[in-house]
Design an enzyme around this catalytic site. Sequence first.
Site, PDB file in Angstrom:
ATOM      1  N   ASP A 184       0.857  41.925 -30.471  1.00  0.00           N
ATOM      2  CA  ASP A 184       0.819  41.224 -29.190  1.00  0.00           C
ATOM      3  C   ASP A 184      -0.147  40.047 -29.252  1.00  0.00           C
ATOM      4  OD1 ASP A 184       1.554  41.293 -26.289  1.00  0.00           O
ATOM      5  OD2 ASP A 184      -0.598  41.608 -26.040  1.00  0.00           O
ATOM      6  N   GLU A 229       3.466  37.932 -32.162  1.00  0.00           N
ATOM      7  CA  GLU A 229       3.855  37.157 -30.985  1.00  0.00           C
ATOM      8  C   GLU A 229       2.893  35.982 -30.832  1.00  0.00           C
ATOM      9  OE1 GLU A 229       4.333  37.667 -26.142  1.00  0.00           O
ATOM     10  OE2 GLU A 229       2.693  38.634 -27.223  1.00  0.00           O
TER      11      GLU A 229
END
Length: 549
Positions: free
Chosen positions: A211, A280
């Site tokens: 993330d 990401e």
Amino acid sequence: MTAIAEAQEPAPNLDWWRGGVIYQIYPRSYQDSNGDGIGDLAGITERLPYVASLGVDAIWISPFFTSPMKDFGYDVSDYRDVDPMFGTLADFDELVATAHRLGIRVMIDLVLSHSSDEHPWFRESRASRYNPKRDWYVWADPKPDGTPPNNWLSIFGGPAWQWDTRRQQYYLHNFLVSQPDLNFHNPDVQDALLDVARFWLDHGVDGFRLDVINFYFADRYLRDNPALPPERRNAHIAPQVNPYNHQEHIYSKNQPENLVFLKRFRDLLDEYPGAAAVGEVGDAQLGMEILGQYTREGEGVHMCYAFDFLAADPLTARRIVDVFDHMDRVAPDGWACWALSNHDVTRHMTRWHLGDQAARCYATLIQTLRGSVCLYQGEELGLTESLVAYEDLRDPYGIEFWPEFAGRDGCRTPMVWEASNSNGGFSRGKPWLPVAPEHLGKSVSDQEKLPDAMLHHYRRVIAMRSAHEALRSGVQRDTVATGDVLSFTREGAGERVFAAFNLGGRTDTIPAPAGLWLPIEGVGGSELNDGAGGLILGPWEYVLLRATG
């Protein structure tokens, strides 16, 4: 449940990820096994035969760790355990074992840039300025007038700094106030997080989705971000109504020290044959440049999650050409993981106002592009964005910016397995978010009975990608926009494939490729129509050809 033959555990193929297809599961909304209205790990295990029937290489499971759930698992209070609402560590081990028996690899979502404010690390850090974890988070003194140390903004609205009365200092939070940022400049923090990754690798995971990978480090001098000119603002990362878009975030993220940490992370992954990671990259202006830096061979993650096709702007032929041209310039050796939808953006059926034929065209297109692919649960059914009433909203992002921005709940409503009841086969209890009534007619059980359903189209195009190594990992050349038609060739493993997609509402003609070609069968494309003026494609038609010599 779809019955399929069991496969052997995935072979330790270091390159399975290159061109692989990854199916994202949002665990709260996939399958509830105990009737509490919230999806869980046992529910995912129950549905793994269905996932295997899609032909995907891996699943990515969004966070299921112990958490107060203020950001639905992206605020972790214990990195080494499963939140009771999702089950137990034993349930996770059973999920991994079942997935491997079915030939599916398992990737999990690691949230390393920040933790929950209920994590024991933060509780100790905030207790005083003199404890062993005093600098495990980003703390700073106020300016002389008591205001925050700089102008950084939170993605979730307002300043990125929160005053703490215990330490008489501010702490950094790029997201919710309850999500303090870890201090990666401290090597002990890095070691602790690498130990977390090792813990899950030892539990059999095949890799990670990382993330907001570019948020790990903040500028050690806490310099102000400069203003971003209005003409350069876009809403790829935050909605336009969010002032976060008014800054160029050159100091609050994207720091060069991150490359050193990513090399350490890659070295750890390389100890586990076949383990891979997708990062990401949350940056609207420099995303592709960062992708190139972070996916250097052996130096960082294997692939980066690209936001280019998740934007609100229509995905035209010209825009796709521009994306690949830009990538060729700034990240020629980089490896992207493309997605059309995920748990953070409006589903692309609604975002681009797609009909059935256009949706099938895009589903085929993404399986033919160079890079890897992420599919989001329900995408294979053609699900649209749900309209969630304000009183049913759960997402703090949507609640903060309502009504101009409705948040992310509309793409997170439960999966629909059958249409026999209002819960769509997701749960025996009341779902945590309402099941969209318009989704019930697109349930898995209904589509299984229809040979030409969207679900079967996805299966066909995924199988096509697996069958042609040129599409899976070959080079991409001659990417051209001719009016609304996108065309390119893929080459690899001794084969050459020509692809053309009409991404518009009118018939168009492009020059036919030179040489001898045969249609690739079984993918639902248009008939080869080689007129005197070239290759003719009607609205949303496409053709895929393989060279015969």
